[in-house]
Structures are given as structure tokens and as C-alpha cells.
Design a protein around this motif. Structure first.
Motif, short mmCIF file in Angstrom:
data_model
loop_
_atom_site.label_atom_id
_atom_site.label_comp_id
_atom_site.label_asym_id
_atom_site.label_seq_id
_atom_site.Cartn_x
_atom_site.Cartn_y
_atom_site.Cartn_z
N SER A 25 0.83 -1.20 0.00
CA SER A 25 0.00 0.00 0.00
C SER A 25 0.86 1.26 0.00
O SER A 25 0.64 2.18 -0.79
N ALA A 26 1.87 1.30 0.87
CA ALA A 26 2.72 2.49 0.97
C ALA A 26 3.49 2.74 -0.32
O ALA A 26 3.59 3.88 -0.78
N ALA A 27 4.03 1.69 -0.92
CA ALA A 27 4.82 1.86 -2.14
C ALA A 27 3.95 2.27 -3.32
O ALA A 27 4.31 3.19 -4.06
N THR A 28 2.81 1.62 -3.48
CA THR A 28 1.97 1.94 -4.65
C THR A 28 1.33 3.32 -4.52
O THR A 28 1.17 4.00 -5.53
N LYS A 29 1.02 3.75 -3.31
CA LYS A 29 0.48 5.10 -3.12
C LYS A 29 1.48 6.16 -3.56
O LYS A 29 1.09 7.25 -3.97
N LYS A 30 2.76 5.85 -3.46
CA LYS A 30 3.81 6.80 -3.86
C LYS A 30 4.25 6.59 -5.30
O LYS A 30 5.20 7.21 -5.75
N GLY A 31 3.57 5.69 -6.02
CA GLY A 31 3.86 5.49 -7.43
C GLY A 31 4.98 4.52 -7.74
O GLY A 31 5.47 4.46 -8.87
N HIS A 32 5.40 3.74 -6.77
CA HIS A 32 6.47 2.77 -6.97
C HIS A 32 5.89 1.39 -7.31
O HIS A 32 4.76 1.08 -6.93
N ARG A 33 6.70 0.59 -7.98
CA ARG A 33 6.32 -0.80 -8.24
C ARG A 33 6.99 -1.66 -7.19
O ARG A 33 8.18 -1.49 -6.89
N ILE A 34 6.22 -2.61 -6.64
CA ILE A 34 6.77 -3.48 -5.60
C ILE A 34 6.23 -4.90 -5.79
O ILE A 34 5.07 -5.09 -6.15
N LYS A 35 7.12 -5.86 -5.58
CA LYS A 35 6.73 -7.27 -5.54
C LYS A 35 7.26 -7.83 -4.23
O LYS A 35 8.42 -7.59 -3.88
N ILE A 36 6.41 -8.55 -3.52
CA ILE A 36 6.75 -9.00 -2.17
C ILE A 36 6.62 -10.51 -2.06
O ILE A 36 5.55 -11.07 -2.32
N GLU A 37 7.70 -11.14 -1.66
CA GLU A 37 7.73 -12.57 -1.38
C GLU A 37 7.51 -12.77 0.11
O GLU A 37 8.08 -12.05 0.92
N THR A 38 6.66 -13.73 0.47
CA THR A 38 6.48 -14.06 1.88
C THR A 38 7.10 -15.42 2.15
O THR A 38 7.05 -16.32 1.30
N GLN A 39 7.70 -15.53 3.32
CA GLN A 39 8.23 -16.81 3.79
C GLN A 39 7.62 -17.06 5.14
O GLN A 39 7.79 -16.27 6.06
N GLY A 40 6.86 -18.15 5.23
CA GLY A 40 6.16 -18.42 6.48
C GLY A 40 5.90 -19.90 6.70
O GLY A 40 6.54 -20.75 6.08
#
Length: 105
Positions: A25-40
Motif C-alpha cells: 500500500s505504501a509503495a503503490t500510493k507513492k507510485g512505486h512498483r513493488i513485488k513482495i515474497e512471503t516466507q512463512g
């Protein structure tokens, strides 16, 4: 800015996914592209590809535990923070990255 991130908390459930959503949410609101991997507890989800990593300007490691595959980021700019920073202050984290890593034009 293109960002990739790995997120993992000690239990591998709640904070992992909350941190993922807050960072996204924070990255896209500022116009950045983000991809997030989760490890759980259910393993790796949304695994980052070599292309994702190659194109990234910065890697965020929002982790409370040792994660696997960190050697993928050997030549990348990285920042490591605990998951609670991603949960409580994702916008401030993105702003800090903007100041430190976005070149003045």
C-alpha cells in the motif's frame, strides 16, 4: 522506483501478511512498483524471480527470522528492518528509501 521485498515474522502468519499489505500500500500510493515474497509456515509465496531482482532498485528485507535465498540479493542495495517497522511505519520506510536511493534529476 522498483522494489522487491521478502517478509517473514517469527510465527510466519499474521505479521508476515500485515507487513506485506502495508508495504504494498505504501509503495503503490507513492507510485512505486513493488513485488513482495512471503516466507512463512506455509512456505514461500509469490517467489521473486531472477528478473524481478535484476530490475529492482532496492531490496527490503522485513524479517524477524533467518530467511532463505538471501544470496540472490548479493549485488543489490538492501535494507533490513523488523516486520514491526513494515507494519507500523511502512510509509516512513518508503519515504526514507526515496530520499536515499532516488537520484536527483
Amino acid at each position: 522506483m522498483k522494489i522487491v521485498a521478502v517478509v517473514a515474522c517469527t510465527s510466519g502468519i499474521a505479521h508476515t501478511y500485515i507487513a506485506k499489505e502495508k508495504l504494498f500500500s505504501a509503495a503503490t500510493k507513492k507510485g512505486h512498483r513493488i513485488k513482495i515474497e512471503t516466507q512463512g509456515t506455509i512456505g514461500i509465496e509469490n517467489e521473486l524471480t531472477n528478473e524481478d531482482i535484476k530490475e529492482a532498485d532496492i531490496v527490503i528485507l522485513a524479517t524477524d527470522i533467518q530467511t532463505i535465498g538471501n544470496e540472490r540479493f548479493i549485488d543489490k542495495k538492501k535494507i533490513k528492518v523488523p516486520t514491526n517497522i513494515a507494519v507500523k511505519a511502512a510509509s516512513q520506510l518508503i519515504e526514507k528509501l526515496e530520499k536515499e536511493y532516488i537520484k536527483e534529476e
